[in-house]
Design an enzyme around this catalytic site. Structure first.
Site, mmCIF file in Angstrom:
data_model
loop_
_atom_site.group_PDB
_atom_site.id
_atom_site.type_symbol
_atom_site.label_atom_id
_atom_site.label_comp_id
_atom_site.label_asym_id
_atom_site.label_seq_id
_atom_site.Cartn_x
_atom_site.Cartn_y
_atom_site.Cartn_z
ATOM 1 N N GLU A 49 0.844 -1.207 0.000
ATOM 2 C CA GLU A 49 0.000 0.000 0.000
ATOM 3 C C GLU A 49 0.868 1.241 0.000
ATOM 4 O OE1 GLU A 49 -2.294 -0.167 3.597
ATOM 5 O OE2 GLU A 49 -2.803 -2.264 3.248
ATOM 6 N N LYS A 71 2.043 4.696 1.641
ATOM 7 C CA LYS A 71 2.073 5.257 2.992
ATOM 8 C C LYS A 71 1.670 6.723 2.868
ATOM 9 C CE LYS A 71 4.916 5.398 7.148
ATOM 10 N NZ LYS A 71 4.602 6.755 7.549
ATOM 11 N N ASP A 73 0.854 10.459 3.935
ATOM 12 C CA ASP A 73 1.545 11.311 4.898
ATOM 13 C C ASP A 73 0.598 12.399 5.398
ATOM 14 O OD1 ASP A 73 3.542 12.256 6.437
ATOM 15 O OD2 ASP A 73 4.619 13.280 4.831
ATOM 16 N N TYR A 108 -7.107 0.318 7.511
ATOM 17 C CA TYR A 108 -6.925 -0.704 8.541
ATOM 18 C C TYR A 108 -8.229 -0.907 9.284
ATOM 19 C CZ TYR A 108 -4.380 -3.023 12.413
ATOM 20 O OH TYR A 108 -3.905 -3.897 13.343
ATOM 21 N N LYS A 139 10.366 3.789 3.555
ATOM 22 C CA LYS A 139 10.222 5.224 3.277
ATOM 23 C C LYS A 139 11.033 5.600 2.040
ATOM 24 C CE LYS A 139 9.473 7.819 6.869
ATOM 25 N NZ LYS A 139 8.817 8.486 7.856
ATOM 26 N N CYS A 189 21.978 39.306 21.285
ATOM 27 C CA CYS A 189 20.890 39.469 20.332
ATOM 28 C C CYS A 189 21.377 40.254 19.111
ATOM 29 C CB CYS A 189 19.726 40.201 20.994
ATOM 30 S SG CYS A 189 18.393 40.575 19.853
ATOM 31 N N CYS A 222 19.426 43.824 19.171
ATOM 32 C CA CYS A 222 19.544 44.867 20.197
ATOM 33 C C CYS A 222 20.794 44.715 21.058
ATOM 34 C CB CYS A 222 18.299 44.890 21.073
ATOM 35 S SG CYS A 222 18.215 43.510 22.216
ATOM 36 N N CYS A 246 16.350 36.285 23.631
ATOM 37 C CA CYS A 246 16.870 37.609 23.938
ATOM 38 C C CYS A 246 16.184 38.065 25.227
ATOM 39 C CB CYS A 246 16.543 38.574 22.798
ATOM 40 S SG CYS A 246 16.770 40.289 23.279
ATOM 41 N N CYS A 280 13.631 45.353 22.670
ATOM 42 C CA CYS A 280 14.198 44.715 21.477
ATOM 43 C C CYS A 280 13.193 44.859 20.326
ATOM 44 C CB CYS A 280 14.500 43.258 21.797
ATOM 45 S SG CYS A 280 15.114 42.345 20.387
HETATM 46 S S1 IVH Z 1 -1.060 0.637 8.916
HETATM 47 C C1 IVH Z 1 -0.275 -1.446 12.892
HETATM 48 N N1 IVH Z 1 -1.171 1.630 6.473
HETATM 49 O O1 IVH Z 1 1.993 5.476 9.050
HETATM 50 C C2 IVH Z 1 -0.359 -0.822 11.546
HETATM 51 N N2 IVH Z 1 -0.347 3.038 8.220
HETATM 52 O O2 IVH Z 1 4.035 4.374 11.484
HETATM 53 C C3 IVH Z 1 -0.941 0.518 11.584
HETATM 54 N N3 IVH Z 1 0.230 5.313 7.502
HETATM 55 O O3 IVH Z 1 0.713 6.068 12.176
HETATM 56 C C4 IVH Z 1 -0.748 1.394 10.462
HETATM 57 N N4 IVH Z 1 -0.312 5.058 5.392
HETATM 58 O O4 IVH Z 1 -0.576 7.080 10.318
HETATM 59 C C5 IVH Z 1 -0.834 1.861 7.767
HETATM 60 N N5 IVH Z 1 -1.360 2.382 4.283
HETATM 61 C C6 IVH Z 1 -1.037 2.622 5.569
HETATM 62 C C7 IVH Z 1 -0.539 3.867 6.005
HETATM 63 C C8 IVH Z 1 -0.197 4.037 7.354
HETATM 64 C C9 IVH Z 1 0.141 5.904 6.313
HETATM 65 C C10 IVH Z 1 0.751 5.991 8.734
HETATM 66 C C11 IVH Z 1 -0.105 5.811 9.950
HETATM 67 C C12 IVH Z 1 0.804 5.293 11.027
HETATM 68 C C13 IVH Z 1 2.165 5.398 10.426
HETATM 69 C C14 IVH Z 1 2.956 4.148 10.706
#
Ligand code: IVH
Length: 667
Positions: free
Chosen positions: A110, A112, A114, A222, A308, A403, A406, A421, A427
């Site tokens: 999946e 991730k 942000d 999830y 990541k 500072c 000033c 400061c 200031c």
């Molecule tokens: S699963 C136990 N799936 O990433 C598993 N997390 O450190 C729970 N996140 O805090 C998370 N995309 O906010 C999962 N497809 C995804 C995600 C995801 C982003 C974030 C989530 C979590 C952090 C994991």
């Protein structure tokens, strides 16, 4: 058709159109038709409050009611994922899973996302509550704000379990984020560094109608609960899509390490075309039974890992370090760099945050430094290419001791990373910053004066502090460049209007350290005029609910300084509101008259502050701690064990939220 039937039909219809539009991206009716249906429903609901419903589509527009968030304990803790940046670690993960299971398995790949993670609980097909991650054990109840997010269903369709939780990410799409920052820039408000901060900042806003205007989105990834449709994580989410949730369409099941690597490679570049921010890939063992077999470490599941993406990075020369002084006197070091192209923009400056960061990098002038963006707007320096040091390298960067504005000495408070400061009264950037804060929208809301005008007025000697604003005349202002009589009158009218700004916002406007908007509200409720606050002792302040040691000390410090007391006096003479408006305090009843009530625990129906207000409005007194005078304890969930024991020993009644509310309802 009865009114009730009419309302029900409109609600069902609006929920469906909402889903078509925000989840499926496939509207069946025009925006105008949608608005008309919504208006029709709003009118019917207004005329028939007896049919009110917490999850009606009309609830999505938010309300103006401000409140602090109550905390809710997560039924299942919200864990984080193990992180890696290397493909070798992904291979190790795959191997560990293979050895751990010793049978066939699938990995769900999946994106991730942000943003800000959220947990949603549904009971009988209705959104019951939405809670932030918090510390993983308990989070903030942000249900009202989450209801404004159109892609989150309030009422489900189809065949769902009676109770379950679904977690996901709340996101601010790039386009919305950029637009929001453009608006903030125009209003001279601080910018959000990235969409993640903007999303989580928005979720924590007190005013849900502002949240509604921020157009957040959400992906759910999830599902948790006892009666889930099947053993497959991927399959369950597809079923949940049918209940009305927005599930990513980019999930994919992998059957080999090669499949996984292909997915990673593809999305490392393709993610840049997505409407929302992503910072990696999440890999999950697909079978829930196998997830259980693998189990958890103390911090994260063994059945999942996050890979990541490498943040985009550039290497350039550090020219010099300059220092900025903010309104609190905090000094921020800024790296001035040879311009370099990074992720599509030219970077010339990067924040160095504080002295420890500079020390940790062992930074020298002329160093070749690595700059990263990683989804942030303000780039940061992540490392130094020490091998590139040579004759051209200059001296080690030493944090300044005085500072830059000033010349006063800087100090560093214990436990804090920043230097400050010490010259609070003279200031220039501190003085100007304080005035800017004072006039800002959420404080005194004085229009027509931005940082540049404040600077010009300050330079011209017209204003030195906030109280000087109230002595300005048309002649003063028109003496300035580009200021005609009309602008002068506008500014003066706005200054005049600020005399009606309520006490709690005046308190916030003073800019006392750690006294933000919500603390100011709390204080205004307990110390109903400024003299009571100015003469409060440390102990009295600390005994006030929601005021911790740091805030209490800061307030006492503020009023210890004669200059601050003089400023308050001059503002009072100018006619500002320094006491709570009488009408707000009129009690609703005297049902609790003579009673001293202690509030403890986590509540479901109202926030702690609302209960405090309810007690006071009904003639009762809210006490901070249990004593022989305590009449009863209003107890939510998870009341502290010490308080519980104390109450039992003293034989004090413990009343539940429901009992308390029922008591107030009684005739
Ligand atoms: S699963 C136990 N799936 O990433 C598993 N997390 O450190 C729970 N996140 O805090 C998370 N995309 O906010 C999962 N497809 C995804 C995600 C995801 C982003 C974030 C989530 C979590 C952090 C994991």
């Amino acid at each position: 058709m009865t009114v009730k039937e009419q309302i029900d039909r409109l609600r069902a219809e609006l929920h469906r159109h909402n889903y078509q539009y925000y989840v499926l991206n496939n509207p069946e009716i025009s925006d105008k038709e949608f608005d008309n249906l919504m208006r029709e429903l709003q009118e019917l609901e207004q005329a028939h409050p007896e049919y009110a419903d917490q999850n009606s589509p009309t609830m999505r527009v938010g309300s103006d009611l401000s409140k602090d968030f109550r905390q809710i304990k997560h039924k299942y803790p919200m864990l984080s994922l193990g992180n890696t940046y290397s493909e070798a670690d992904v291979a190790d993960f795959y191997d560990r899973v293979r050895r751990g299971l010793n049978e066939d398995f699938e990995i769900c790949c999946e994106l991730k996302y942000d943003g800000a993670s959220i947990s949603l609980t549904y009971e009988n097909g209705q959104l019951a509550y939405a809670v932030t991650r918090g510390d993983g054990e308990k989070g903030d109840d942000v249900t009202d704000n989450v209801k404004t997010i159109r892609s989150i269903p309030l009422v489900l369709q189809g065949d769902y379990p009676p109770r379950f939780e679904i977690r996901g990410e709340i996101l601010m799409p790039w386009t919305v984020f950029e637009e929001l920052n453009r608006e903030r820039e125009a209003r001279e408000e601080p910018l959000f560094a990235n969409p993640r901060n903007a999303a989580s900042g928005t979720l924590k806003l007190q005013n849900s109608s502002v949240v509604a205007s921020r157009k957040l989105d959400a992906y759910l990834y999830y599902l948790l609960g006892e009666q889930l449709p099947s053993d497959g994580h991927y399959e369950n989410l597809q079923v949940a899509a049918g209940w009305g949730f927005k599930i990513s369409t980019h999930m994919k099941k992998a059957h080999s390490l090669e499949d996984i690597m292909d997915y990673i490679k593809y999305w490392d570049t393709e993610r840049k075309t997505l409407p929302v921010a992503t910072d990696g890939i999440v890999l999950k063992v697909n079978s829930l039974r196998q997830q259980q077999l693998l189990g958890y470490t103390a911090k994260s599941p063994r059945w999942a890992i996050a890979y990541k993406f490498q943040a985009e990075r550039a290497c350039t020369r550090l020219d010099k370090v300059t220092y900025q002084v903010g309104r609190t006197g905090a000094v921020t070091p800024v790296a001035n760099l040879d311009p370099v192209l990074l992720a599509g923009t030219i970077v010339k400056r990067a924040s160095l945050h504080n002295a420890d960061i500079i020390e940790g990098l062992d930074l020298h002038l002329g160093d070749m430094v690595y700059v990263e963006k990683g989804g942030e707007i303000i780039p940061k320096i992540t490392g130094v290419d020490k091998a590139a040091r040579g004759l051209h390298t200059g001296e080690k960067v030493k944090f300044i001791t005085r500072c830059p504005e000033c010349g006063s000495p800087l100090i560093r408070y214990e436990g804090e990373a920043a230097h400050y400061c010490t010259n609070e009264t003279d200031c220039p950037p501190q003085l100007k910053g304080k005035i800017e804060h004072f006039i800002s929208r959420r404080a005194m809301n004085i229009d027509g004066l931005g940082p540049e005008t404040v600077d010009a007025f300050y330079q011209a000697g017209l204003i030195h502090d906030a109280a000087d604003l109230y002595g300005l005349t048309v002649a003063d202002i028109t003496r300035m460049d580009r200021m005609g009589v009309r602008s002068a009158n506008n500014i003066l009218r706005s200054i005049d209007n600020s005399r009606n700004v309520p006490y709690e916002r005046v308190l916030f406007a003073l800019g006392i350290r750690f006294v933000g908007e919500s603390v100011a509200k709390t204080i205004a409720r307990s110390f109903t005029d400024i003299d009571k606050l100015a003469s409060a002792t440390l102990e009295e302040l600390k005994a006030t609910n929601d005021i911790g040691d740091k805030i209490a000390e800061s307030i006492v410090n503020y009023f210890d300084k004669p200059a601050n007391r003089q400023l308050v006096d001059r503002l009072r003479q100018a006619g500002l509101q320094f006491s709570r408006n009488e009408t707000e305090e009129t009690p609703h009843s005297d049902k609790l008259s003579g009673l001293s009530i202690v509030i403890s625990g986590v509540f479901r129906h109202h926030s702690r502050d609302e209960y405090k207000e309810l007690i006071e409005r009904n003639g009762g007194k809210n006490a901070g701690s249990i004593s022989s005078k305590t009449s009863f304890i209003l107890a939510g969930e998870n009341m502290g064990p010490k308080k519980l024991e104390d109450a039992r020993k003293k034989g004090i009644r413990i009343m539940s939220e429901d009992e308390f509310l029922a008591m107030l309802q009684e005739q």
